[in-house]
Design a protein around this motif. Structure first.
Motif, PDB file in Angstrom:
ATOM      1  N   THR A   1       0.842  -1.192   0.000  1.00 37.53           N
ATOM      2  CA  THR A   1       0.000   0.000   0.000  1.00 37.53           C
ATOM      3  C   THR A   1       0.882   1.247   0.000  1.00 37.53           C
ATOM      4  O   THR A   1       1.870   1.317   0.723  1.00 37.53           O
TER       5      THR A   1
ATOM      6  N   ASP B   1       2.247   5.118   0.545  1.00 35.83           N
ATOM      7  CA  ASP B   1       2.190   6.068   1.658  1.00 35.83           C
ATOM      8  C   ASP B   1       0.950   6.945   1.545  1.00 35.83           C
ATOM      9  O   ASP B   1       0.278   7.223   2.537  1.00 35.83           O
TER      10      ASP B   1
ATOM     11  N   ILE C   1      -2.143   5.279   2.771  1.00 38.24           N
ATOM     12  CA  ILE C   1      -2.169   5.121   4.236  1.00 38.24           C
ATOM     13  C   ILE C   1      -2.418   6.472   4.909  1.00 38.24           C
ATOM     14  O   ILE C   1      -3.201   6.564   5.854  1.00 38.24           O
TER      15      ILE C   1
ATOM     16  N   ARG D   1      -5.986   7.202   4.788  1.00 39.47           N
ATOM     17  CA  ARG D   1      -6.775   6.421   5.759  1.00 39.47           C
ATOM     18  C   ARG D   1      -6.635   6.985   7.165  1.00 39.47           C
ATOM     19  O   ARG D   1      -7.608   7.062   7.922  1.00 39.47           O
TER      20      ARG D   1
ATOM     21  N   ALA E   1      -3.785   2.629  11.152  1.00 44.13           N
ATOM     22  CA  ALA E   1      -3.027   2.539   9.896  1.00 44.13           C
ATOM     23  C   ALA E   1      -1.683   3.252  10.005  1.00 44.13           C
ATOM     24  O   ALA E   1      -0.743   2.950   9.251  1.00 44.13           O
TER      25      ALA E   1
ATOM     26  N   VAL F   1       1.536   1.248  10.182  1.00 46.24           N
ATOM     27  CA  VAL F   1       2.184   0.759   8.956  1.00 46.24           C
ATOM     28  C   VAL F   1       3.312   1.710   8.550  1.00 46.24           C
ATOM     29  O   VAL F   1       4.411   1.285   8.169  1.00 46.24           O
TER      30      VAL F   1
END
Lengths: 178, 179
Positions: free
Chosen positions: B2, B4, B7, B10, B18, B21
């Motif tokens: 995924t 940056d 994320i 999100r 999130a 991550v």
């Protein structure tokens, strides 16, 4: 030692470019601080979700040693309570202690409130086996506590204030407001 | 993997978890800079933690989601400056970190451990602005324009700092060679 000046700098740069492995428990420390920053209930839930989420962890022998020795501990207050000082209330406050201890066979909570009895407050493992928790009623006051992993490994909570006890083993402090 | 940007989007929409991550993704990459800049692993971890937490709290200021990495790096550079000033006041003694100790315990790697210590010794003797410029240029492989945006220092000043850092390192290590 060096043939040419440039060789020296090249070697320095090569050395400095080598990968550096930071302690993976730093992630938990960051997420704990993020969760404590505001919107407590929502962020608490987010950290809880994060702790439960399956993930692959690549651990070097050194990092593994550190990880095993310093299994991450997190004290999480139930909704509405500050991470370190519980809100004033009449009677006992209910406090939930959570520790992430992957691979542990047993984890107990020991502290001033149970006379440091390793058999008094066993923690329950979640489905993943990594997350252990227990909820205890505590009257207002200041308590020292620690986690006892596999009946012998003494583990302070890195997310809470730390003190040395009479035997030089680190323990943590939690203050329940009154 | 995924991106940056995805994320960051999100997290901005409320998925706080999130953010973990991004922490895992950038932990070691940024940790290397902090360790070399501060010369102390626990100081580096503290600066790195602070950088991540500050990034989270000010994520709205990250104008381009895809630029999260460079933006986070800028925050870390500032945190290292603050931590470096604090450490200088403590007059901390130079101590090998755990990695060096582990390497030193193996006879076949004793030369490597000695070289680690020598490099660390030399880096500690550079003034922080010179150390910062040297690391950004030669270890993080940044262009001067990018370094300028990150540090708020002009390109010509950065070039001068890198040159002086190189000269000083060369002199320091030649001195070691003679001992």
């Amino acid at each position: 030692m060096f043939d040419r000046d440039e060789d020296v700098l090249d070697r320095v740069i090569d050395q400095l470019r080598q990968p550096v492995e930071m302690d993976p428990t730093l992630d938990t420390a960051v997420m704990t601080r993020v969760a404590a920053g505001g919107e407590r209930l929502g962020r608490l839930a987010a950290v809880w979700d994060w702790a439960w989420r399956p993930r692959e962890i690549s651990v070097s022998p050194l990092a593994g040693l550190g990880l095993a020795a310093a299994v991450v501990g997190i004290v999480v207050w139930l909704a509405g309570r500050n991470p370190q000082v519980a809100s004033p209330a009449a009677g006992p406050n209910t406090v939930q202690f959570v520790v992430v201890a992957p691979g542990a066979a047993s984890v107990s909570l020991v502290g001033d409130f149970n006379d440091w009895d390793g058999g008094a407050t066993p923690m329950q493992a979640a489905k993943s086996g990594a997350l252990w928790s227990v909820t205890v009623p505590l009257t207002p006051g200041r308590y020292r506590y620690a986690f006892l992993v596999n009946g012998s490994r003494w583990l302070a909570d890195p997310a809470a204030p730390r003190v040395q006890d009479d035997y030089d083993a680190p323990s943590s402090v939690v203050t329940v407001g009154g | 993997m995924t991106s940056d940007a995805e994320i960051v989007r999100r997290v901005r929409e409320g998925d706080t978890a999130a953010f973990a991550v991004l922490v895992a993704r950038y932990r070691d990459r940024l940790g290397r800079y902090a360790v070399h800049m501060l010369g102390d692993r626990s100081d580096a971890e503290e600066a790195l933690q602070d950088a991540f937490v500050r990034a989270y709290r000010s994520l709205a200021r990250c104008r381009e989601d895809g630029q999260f990495g460079p933006w986070l790096f800028g925050i870390l550079v500032n945190r290292c400056r603050t931590a470096g000033r604090r450490a200088a006041r403590r007059h901390r003694m130079f101590v090998r970190d755990e990695v060096s100790l582990e390497r030193a315990s193996a006879p076949e790697t004793s030369d490597r451990a000695e070289w680690d210590d020598t490099v660390r010794w030399a880096m500690e003797r550079l003034a922080p602005p010179l150390r910062e410029a040297f690391l950004l240029k030669h270890v993080e492989d940044m262009e001067y324009e990018e370094m300028s945006r990150l540090t708020g220092t002009g390109v010509s000043a950065l070039k001068m700092r890198v040159m002086r850092a190189r000269e000083q390192l060369r002199a320091l290590l030649t001195e070691v060679e003679r001992v």
